[in-house]
Design a protein around this motif. Structure first.
Motif, short mmCIF file in Angstrom:
data_model
loop_
_atom_site.label_atom_id
_atom_site.label_comp_id
_atom_site.label_asym_id
_atom_site.label_seq_id
_atom_site.Cartn_x
_atom_site.Cartn_y
_atom_site.Cartn_z
N LEU A 171 -51.21 -74.81 -52.75
CA LEU A 171 -50.70 -74.53 -54.21
C LEU A 171 -52.17 -74.82 -54.97
N ASN A 172 -52.28 -74.29 -55.97
CA ASN A 172 -53.09 -74.66 -56.97
C ASN A 172 -52.71 -75.99 -58.01
N ARG A 173 -53.36 -76.32 -59.03
CA ARG A 173 -53.21 -77.66 -59.47
C ARG A 173 -51.82 -77.40 -60.00
N GLU A 174 -51.48 -76.22 -60.67
CA GLU A 174 -50.20 -76.02 -61.50
C GLU A 174 -48.98 -75.57 -60.58
N GLY A 175 -49.14 -75.66 -59.31
CA GLY A 175 -48.12 -75.55 -58.38
C GLY A 175 -47.77 -73.85 -58.07
N THR A 176 -48.73 -73.21 -58.17
CA THR A 176 -48.57 -71.71 -57.74
C THR A 176 -49.71 -71.59 -56.52
N SER A 177 -49.03 -70.72 -55.74
CA SER A 177 -49.82 -70.40 -54.43
C SER A 177 -51.23 -70.02 -54.66
N LEU A 178 -52.31 -70.53 -54.19
CA LEU A 178 -53.49 -70.35 -54.48
C LEU A 178 -53.88 -68.83 -53.95
N LEU A 179 -53.63 -68.81 -52.54
CA LEU A 179 -53.88 -67.39 -52.06
C LEU A 179 -53.01 -66.23 -52.25
N GLY A 180 -51.69 -66.77 -52.73
CA GLY A 180 -50.64 -65.82 -53.12
C GLY A 180 -51.01 -65.10 -54.54
N ALA A 181 -51.53 -65.80 -55.46
CA ALA A 181 -52.12 -65.37 -56.58
C ALA A 181 -53.30 -64.63 -56.33
N ARG A 182 -54.31 -64.90 -55.57
CA ARG A 182 -55.37 -64.16 -55.38
C ARG A 182 -54.94 -62.71 -54.71
N ALA A 183 -53.85 -62.78 -53.74
CA ALA A 183 -53.71 -61.44 -53.20
C ALA A 183 -52.92 -60.58 -54.08
N LEU A 184 -52.08 -61.11 -55.34
CA LEU A 184 -51.54 -60.30 -56.18
C LEU A 184 -52.44 -59.76 -57.09
N ARG A 185 -53.62 -60.48 -57.31
CA ARG A 185 -54.68 -60.01 -58.01
C ARG A 185 -55.56 -58.88 -57.62
N GLU A 186 -55.73 -59.14 -56.35
CA GLU A 186 -56.28 -57.98 -55.54
C GLU A 186 -55.54 -56.69 -55.20
N ILE A 187 -54.18 -56.86 -55.24
CA ILE A 187 -53.14 -55.79 -55.32
C ILE A 187 -53.29 -55.13 -56.62
N ALA A 188 -53.30 -55.86 -57.61
CA ALA A 188 -53.35 -55.25 -58.98
C ALA A 188 -54.67 -54.56 -59.20
#
Lengths: 307, 307, 307, 307
Positions: free
Chosen positions: B281-298
């Motif tokens: 997770l990142n500092r705010e509790g969201t999956s770090l790699l997950g958020a990156r994967a979604l950004r990449e998909i976007a």
């Protein structure tokens, strides 16, 4: 869809409600506006703009100017701008100072007053206030393809005279060394940008680039990058109406930015740029009839970004 | 676009970063998860689901459950639900109690913990906790078209044992008479819903109706109204990641809801339902790699809701 | 000065105002108290106690118990107690949780509810709740030289039933690992200490040691050190009335601690220990007539600690 | 007790600790002060003043001036002053603005910066700033029986140049219409009062009336009423050290007011007025050595107001 017909129908369906809400009265020039004004303008990719009611009557755009100043400051500083101002909804009213103390003078986002003051400071950068204001005016005229856009000096002076809260916010940030320029320098531009006078038609046309990947679809001018246009839209959706942003997203589903003069600028990505104006405000300072008009447009077009 | 190829490329482009971030460790069962897990599943209108990596490995969905419980509570109570819980981003961490005191026990939105506890209370309504949990499980199985969805009892018990903050939030609201049921009754369901174990594939398929106007495009089942589906998406976008929601909207541009187990559910209206999972997770509790994967998909699909 | 005459004159001068204020009604047993009760007791060094009105009628001492529990917890743990609870006025109401979040579960002082819950936890320490309650009762009986002091079980049970806010505070601190004992263990003692039933006379006599350097001037028992007695008095003066403490210091000038049952215990160093009781409260939860009686006593005696 | 001997012994016992703490450095003139300065002066009823160390060296009294301005504003407006400023400890640092937003521009007490700015505004009233400053200087000279008291212009100018936070506080209150005079008018006096230069001896003598019922015991001049003197003492005790007030009351037990220049004025009702000075500050902005000296004096004299 016959868009001209649609905006007229929306206007007609709400005409009875003209005068609803409370007109901003902290400045004489705003208080004197006819509360029954109600205008709509919807600009599309092909260069057409569909107007209804007072869509071509000038009004004080107030905080809607924050969108254009943000776009220009972002182009000037790139994402380094976000070291000086955050990107999160604040959950607080437009002029709250509590968050500023907790977060050491860094405002939550560029659309609350404190954040817009920082954005204006970065737009000025190391230039004179005249240069910055000139650039802003020139950019708006170019984007709106209309030279008849001006700053209402009386409104700007009234803003300055009644600007104690904004001075408080600015000095608070200055205390944390968050501003490049002296407080009064920054505010002199800030109060002028708030006093910009535009029509719904001009606003919708000036913001068309945000709906179309940063490029004015009519002239082909690249005004900002695709990425940056999307991100400005994201900020409008999450933060464009202070502590009423969630409600607006929930009920309307467009990216939007309201102004205390009763205007709302809405961006529908890939579809349209829309401006509405009705001076009566709801409790959070968003145009009551304006928000209803946008909800109605969202309903009739099915353009919500949420499906 | 070859979506299978796309999700695999996204997975491959980030595979080196597996293990990044900090795995939640407040519960043994979460702390023991392999930090290198990384899964993606993307479900589309035509009933196909494109998976990569650990896309079919079950994990603890935690707060992602709040989306489904919200949908069901909304169907049970209609918009009256929003007398008990707000619709505005909070600007605060997931477990903050400050706002609750200021606003007399009414949580800001259904995705912070306090708001989700209220939503769960309304889902239970006047029923037994067993009935409510059964309904939730049955609904998820039906929506995911998969019977292999279960509640991890060990996780649920750990949640309860370490749930002091959630108890504090619930008792605070009880003090303002905001709950229909006793605190421990509500929490017994809340802790179980957080302990739901699902795969990315199940999650993406279960949430497909949100991307398609409330109707499962595969089975044709109307799961909620068009209006309601859009509104849940709006809440996910403005409030789905606590005080990181603005950042997620800005960087990714999808409606999303994260869970402390490392999962993120993302909705792209009219396009797809996507679930990603990586425990760090990142500092705010969201999956770090997950958020990156979604950004990449976007980035690769150009599907941002913002243009 | 003829103290008996003085307390009677004070009582008479205010008798017309009996019934003023609002009786606490969150517990049936408190709500049923006769609002016209009004008692005064003033104990001096020589063992005499001067009473007026209902000075020998038992009532629920509520938060006044925090003073005695603090004295006992301080004797048990020494100043290490202040690693668990602060010594600063809070500026907040008795049951606020905002400060607790900001300061990571460490309450501002031992007299707001959260701080008193910590103090009770430390009084229990590693003992059974029965042992702790027995010690408290025995100490009060000894200090008051009177065996007729008891815990009102009905009040204690009502406190527990309506104790959602106190549970919220306690679970919040437990989330930060600030309590030695489980929440319900601590609260079971806390609710009983609040339900202590004493008369003004008993209270004034039990607290006499605080006015005389920690030693009961009648029996010569050393109950705490000089230093510690002074410090408890300092805490009463700065924090004894929640967000009304400054007003009380300003208007009365005695060290004091109020209870929601309408009692106030006041300490005048080197002079006297005074207890007053009238059930009607002001907006901040302090006995309206009680505070007036103490101000009148301060006026007539010139005993203000401030000159 | 041989008071001369006592103050010298206290000075000697702490001389090794000179230089401890952090000298205020936000203004050059303060930063340049010799950190090893350490002075004590204790004035008594009989007109004698006992000095030790740098007790006759002038220093910048800073916030200690708030006590004298409060006394004068109270005499000018009576208790109506407390419609504009509260009497409760704030629990916040000296320059916090959070409470101001919550309580609509009314500061908690006259000793936090916002409250002192209001008090200064009321001292000015409808007069010129020169008149107000002259009155303040004349009063101090009279009370100290010493004409050699002056305002350090360099310090006043530095205060003004670095005064962004105080401007922020003042504009915030102006936004709520809480000031009679324009912000810069009020601040021009406020910055000058903070720049008053006095010695410990002058301070102790000037404040002697507060220890003796409002009347200078040496000259017999009635400077304020008994009631008002007590009340100012009460405010010093509960609010004189910002969020360190409880600690000071707990450890020292005198009424006190600290200044960021390292001075502390302490009042012991019926006994003495004491001023100490050592530039090194603790984390909350109170003189480290000064507070220790006062604690030591309290210990050796047994003069604590708490017994």
């Amino acid at each position: 869809m016959d868009l001209q017909n649609m905006v007229e129908e929306v206007w007609n369906s709400l005409a009875d409600q003209r005068g609803a809400g409370k007109v901003a009265d902290y400045i004489p020039a705003l208080a004197e506006v006819d509360p029954n004004c109600f205008g709509i303008a919807l600009a599309t990719r092909d260069g057409r703009t569909y107007c209804a009611g007072d869509g071509e009557v000038p009004f004080s755009i107030q905080s809607i100017s924050k969108v254009f100043v943000l776009a220009m400051a972002l182009d000037r500083h790139g994402s380094a701008l976000f070291e000086a101002v955050g990107r999160e909804p604040s959950g607080d009213p437009f002029n709250s100072i509590v968050q500023l103390e907790r977060e050491k003078g860094i405002p939550r986002n560029p659309f609350i007053n404190a954040g817009a003051i920082v954005t204006t400071d970065r737009l000025i950068d190391d230039r004179s206030t005249e240069e910055a204001v000139e650039e802003l005016l020139a950019a708006l005229k170019k984007m709106a393809r209309d030279d008849d856009i001006r700053i209402d000096k009386e409104v700007a002076q009234s803003e300055s005279r009644t600007g104690a809260r904004n001075r408080s916010l600015a000095y608070f940030m200055a205390d944390f060394d968050r501003l490049l320029n002296p407080v009064e320098t920054v505010l002199s531009v800030y109060f002028r940008q708030c006093a910009l006078t535009m029509t719904c038609k001009q606003l919708a046309e000036a913001a068309l680039f945000l709906a179309f990947d940063g490029t004015d679809p009519v002239t082909g001018h690249v005004l900002t990058s695709t990425q940056r246009a999307r991100r400005i839209n994201a900020l409008m959706l999450t933060c464009g109406h202070y502590d009423n942003s969630g409600e607006f997203a929930y009920e309307v589903g467009f990216c939007g930015k309201s102004g205390v003069g009763g205007g709302i600028l809405a961006i529908v990505p890939d579809k349209a740029s829309i401006a509405v104006w009705a001076p009566g405000l709801n409790r959070e300072g968003t145009s009551l009839l304006g928000a209803r008009a946008l909800r109605e447009i969202a309903h009739r077009t099915g353009w919500s970004v949420f499906g």
